[in-house]
Design a protein around this motif. Structure first.
Motif, short mmCIF file in Angstrom:
data_model
loop_
_atom_site.label_atom_id
_atom_site.label_comp_id
_atom_site.label_asym_id
_atom_site.label_seq_id
_atom_site.Cartn_x
_atom_site.Cartn_y
_atom_site.Cartn_z
N PHE A 99 19.30 8.12 36.98
CA PHE A 99 20.38 8.85 36.32
C PHE A 99 20.80 8.13 35.05
O PHE A 99 20.98 8.74 34.00
CB PHE A 99 21.58 9.04 37.25
N ALA A 100 20.99 6.80 35.15
CA ALA A 100 21.40 6.02 33.98
C ALA A 100 20.39 6.16 32.86
O ALA A 100 20.76 6.29 31.68
CB ALA A 100 21.59 4.55 34.37
N GLU A 101 19.11 6.14 33.21
CA GLU A 101 18.06 6.28 32.19
C GLU A 101 18.12 7.67 31.54
O GLU A 101 18.02 7.79 30.31
CB GLU A 101 16.69 6.04 32.80
N LYS A 102 18.28 8.70 32.33
CA LYS A 102 18.38 10.06 31.78
C LYS A 102 19.58 10.16 30.83
O LYS A 102 19.48 10.76 29.76
CB LYS A 102 18.53 11.09 32.90
N PHE A 103 20.69 9.58 31.23
CA PHE A 103 21.91 9.61 30.42
C PHE A 103 21.67 8.89 29.09
O PHE A 103 21.97 9.43 28.02
CB PHE A 103 23.06 8.96 31.21
N LEU A 104 21.10 7.68 29.14
CA LEU A 104 20.85 6.93 27.91
C LEU A 104 19.80 7.63 27.05
O LEU A 104 19.94 7.67 25.82
CB LEU A 104 20.42 5.49 28.21
N THR A 105 18.78 8.19 27.67
CA THR A 105 17.75 8.90 26.91
C THR A 105 18.35 10.07 26.15
O THR A 105 18.01 10.32 24.98
CB THR A 105 16.62 9.36 27.85
N PHE A 106 19.27 10.77 26.78
CA PHE A 106 19.98 11.88 26.11
C PHE A 106 20.77 11.36 24.91
O PHE A 106 20.72 11.94 23.82
CB PHE A 106 20.90 12.58 27.11
N ILE A 107 21.48 10.26 25.10
CA ILE A 107 22.28 9.68 24.01
C ILE A 107 21.37 9.21 22.88
O ILE A 107 21.64 9.48 21.70
CB ILE A 107 23.16 8.52 24.53
N ILE A 108 20.28 8.54 23.22
CA ILE A 108 19.35 8.04 22.21
C ILE A 108 18.79 9.20 21.39
O ILE A 108 18.70 9.11 20.16
CB ILE A 108 18.21 7.22 22.85
N ALA A 109 18.43 10.29 22.04
CA ALA A 109 17.90 11.45 21.32
C ALA A 109 18.93 11.98 20.32
O ALA A 109 18.59 12.34 19.19
CB ALA A 109 17.50 12.55 22.31
N GLU A 110 20.19 12.01 20.72
CA GLU A 110 21.25 12.47 19.81
C GLU A 110 21.44 11.49 18.66
O GLU A 110 21.62 11.90 17.50
CB GLU A 110 22.56 12.66 20.59
N VAL A 111 21.38 10.20 18.94
CA VAL A 111 21.51 9.18 17.89
C VAL A 111 20.37 9.33 16.88
O VAL A 111 20.60 9.32 15.66
CB VAL A 111 21.53 7.75 18.49
N ILE A 112 19.15 9.49 17.36
CA ILE A 112 18.00 9.65 16.46
C ILE A 112 18.17 10.90 15.61
O ILE A 112 17.89 10.89 14.40
CB ILE A 112 16.68 9.68 17.26
N ARG A 113 18.65 11.98 16.22
CA ARG A 113 18.89 13.21 15.45
C ARG A 113 19.89 12.94 14.33
O ARG A 113 19.69 13.36 13.19
CB ARG A 113 19.40 14.32 16.38
N HIS A 114 20.96 12.20 14.63
CA HIS A 114 21.94 11.83 13.60
C HIS A 114 21.30 10.97 12.52
O HIS A 114 21.53 11.18 11.33
CB HIS A 114 23.13 11.07 14.21
N HIS A 115 20.50 9.98 12.93
CA HIS A 115 19.85 9.09 11.96
C HIS A 115 18.91 9.86 11.05
O HIS A 115 18.85 9.59 9.84
CB HIS A 115 19.10 7.97 12.68
N GLU A 116 18.18 10.82 11.60
CA GLU A 116 17.29 11.65 10.79
C GLU A 116 18.09 12.46 9.77
O GLU A 116 17.70 12.57 8.61
CB GLU A 116 16.45 12.56 11.68
#
Length: 112
Positions: free
Chosen positions: A84-101
């Protein structure tokens, strides 16, 4: 009267009081999580601007893998499901990358 209201009216007031107390705690924790996420995203926005200014890639797979491993270990220590923790962080990371792009695109287009 709905079934849930009927069941609640038949429930011991002490149980309802405990339920309310626990739900209030959950609400407070949810508020803290939202505020912590807002602070995290303020920091990641700064990272995104720094990366864009120096033409660094929006994603850093090595860092992401280290963070996932770190969060999984923290989750295990906290008795939280590491998956669960990994899924949660993976979701956050994807959003961060979208912002960085998006920041990188804005910077490249002269809109920084």
């Amino acid at each position: 009267m709905t079934t849930s209201n009927a069941a609640a009216s038949d429930t011991d007031p002490a149980v309802l009081g405990e339920l309310t107390r626990l739900r209030d705690s959950i609400d407070n924790i949810d508020a803290a999580v939202v505020h912590m996420l807002a602070e995290r995203f303020k920091c990641t926005q700064q990272v995104g601007r720094l990366k864009a200014e120096h033409r660094l890639p929006p994603a850093d797979p090595g860092r992401e893998a280290r963070q996932i491993a770190r969060l999984r270990a923290l989750a295990e220590d906290a008795k939280l499901d590491p998956a669960f923790a990994e899924k949660f962080l993976t979701f956050i990371i994807a959003e961060v990358i979208r912002h960085h792009e998006s920041i990188a695109d804005d910077t490249a287009g002269g809109r920084s």
